[in-house]
Design a protein around this motif. Structure first.
Motif, PDB file in Angstrom:
ATOM      1  N   SER A 252       0.844  -1.199   0.000  1.00  0.00           N
ATOM      2  CA  SER A 252       0.000   0.000   0.000  1.00  0.00           C
ATOM      3  C   SER A 252       0.878   1.247   0.000  1.00  0.00           C
ATOM      4  N   PRO A 253       1.144   1.840  -1.161  1.00  0.00           N
ATOM      5  CA  PRO A 253       1.960   3.067  -1.221  1.00  0.00           C
ATOM      6  C   PRO A 253       1.370   4.161  -0.325  1.00  0.00           C
ATOM      7  N   GLY A 254       2.236   4.797   0.430  1.00  0.00           N
ATOM      8  CA  GLY A 254       1.785   5.860   1.317  1.00  0.00           C
ATOM      9  C   GLY A 254       1.360   5.400   2.690  1.00  0.00           C
ATOM     10  N   ILE A 255       1.275   4.086   2.904  1.00  0.00           N
ATOM     11  CA  ILE A 255       0.905   3.537   4.203  1.00  0.00           C
ATOM     12  C   ILE A 255       2.180   3.130   4.938  1.00  0.00           C
ATOM     13  N   SER A 256       2.338   3.596   6.154  1.00  0.00           N
ATOM     14  CA  SER A 256       3.559   3.324   6.902  1.00  0.00           C
ATOM     15  C   SER A 256       3.516   1.945   7.539  1.00  0.00           C
TER      16      SER A 256
END
Length: 279
Positions: A252-256
């Motif tokens: 999930s791009p943008g999910i840390s």
């Protein structure tokens, strides 16, 4: 029945969760919820519960894993099409199997410990199968269902750098201590009408990250037990983690990834809810 184990680490007592929410003591029938009990003792427990013979338990400050330390934890990778797609992996032609150390299994609300220096600790809500019979070279998936003692929620916590960037097998990123919260209950098999139609959800700090359904598994519960039995013997009390739907941090791009102090909550229809703090 809903089976669970309550009490301090290493001193848990076996119990039944009654329909009114109270806890009933099983220690008069079994020393623990382990392979021996799951293979031979479930009918005794059902009869005692139905007859009102189980005394109440008063102290319930901690819920442990609903299964005492299993002989093995067998895991299935990339078993949801949407999860395989989000990670850029090909849809597997056969189940991908790996192992987690059995001492990763902890209680559903115990702290999850981030390994020293880890930057990529990740979460995975999964349906866990707990065996109640021995599976050895099964002839077909049709033989599998009778060998299931029950189902539980599993958080297949993963360290992605260790898993994918450090060489060797996935096991490196899967077997850090506390990396398999299990429970809160072991819901016996007859309580779940269709294990292939259960919603799975996971939140991080209140943000819904995973929202899937077991109907989207590539390989079904019965198929997995049959398939695994061709490569190893599954014994009563063994746990199978059946894979996770989309929404993990790795895909999930943008999910840390998880950090100290984060709160992870998980639920599966009919199986209860977990809550862990990252420490």
């Amino acid at each position: 029945m809903k089976l669970l184990r309550v009490g301090p680490v290493g001193a848990e007592r076996p119990a039944v969760l009654a329909e009114d929410g109270s806890l009933l003591d099983l220690s008069g029938l079994t020393r623990d919820i382990d392979g021996d009990f799951l293979a031979t003792g479930l009918d005794r427990a059902r009869a005692a519960y139905a007859a009102g013979e189980l005394p109440p338990i008063q102290n319930t400050k901690r819920v442990g894993s609903p299964v005492a330390r299993p002989g093995k934890v067998v895991c299935v990778g990339l078993n949801y099409r949407d999860h395989a797609e989000e990670t850029g992996a090909e849809i597997p032609a056969e189940p991908i199997l790996f192992m987690k150390a059995s001492n990763t299994v902890v209680g559903p609300d115990d702290d999850v410990l981030i390994p020293p220096g880890s930057e990529k600790t990740d979460y995975e809500v999964e349906l866990a199968i707990v065996l109640g019979g021995r599976a050895r070279y099964l002839d077909s998936p049709a033989e599998a269902r009778a060998l299931i003692a029950g189902y539980a929620i599993s958080n297949d916590v993963s360290e992605r750098e260790y898993q994918l960037e450090r060489g060797g097998t996935w096991d490196k990123g899967k077997s850090c201590e506390t990396f398999n919260p299990l429970g809160p209950h072991l819901v016996t098999a007859e309580e779940i009408a269709d294990p292939q139609d259960l919603g799975l959800r996971l939140w991080v700090n209140g943000d819904l990250r995973q929202d899937g359904n077991t109907k989207n598994m590539i390989f079904t519960v019965d198929h997995l037990i049959w398939y695994i039995s061709q490569f190893m013997v599954l014994d009563p009390g063994d746990v199978i983690n059946t894979g996770t739907p989309a929404g993990v941090a790795m895909g999930s791009p943008g999910i840390s990834f998880l950090r100290q102090g984060d709160i992870v909550e998980l639920e599966i229809d009919g199986l209860g809810r977990q809550r862990q703090r990252l420490a």
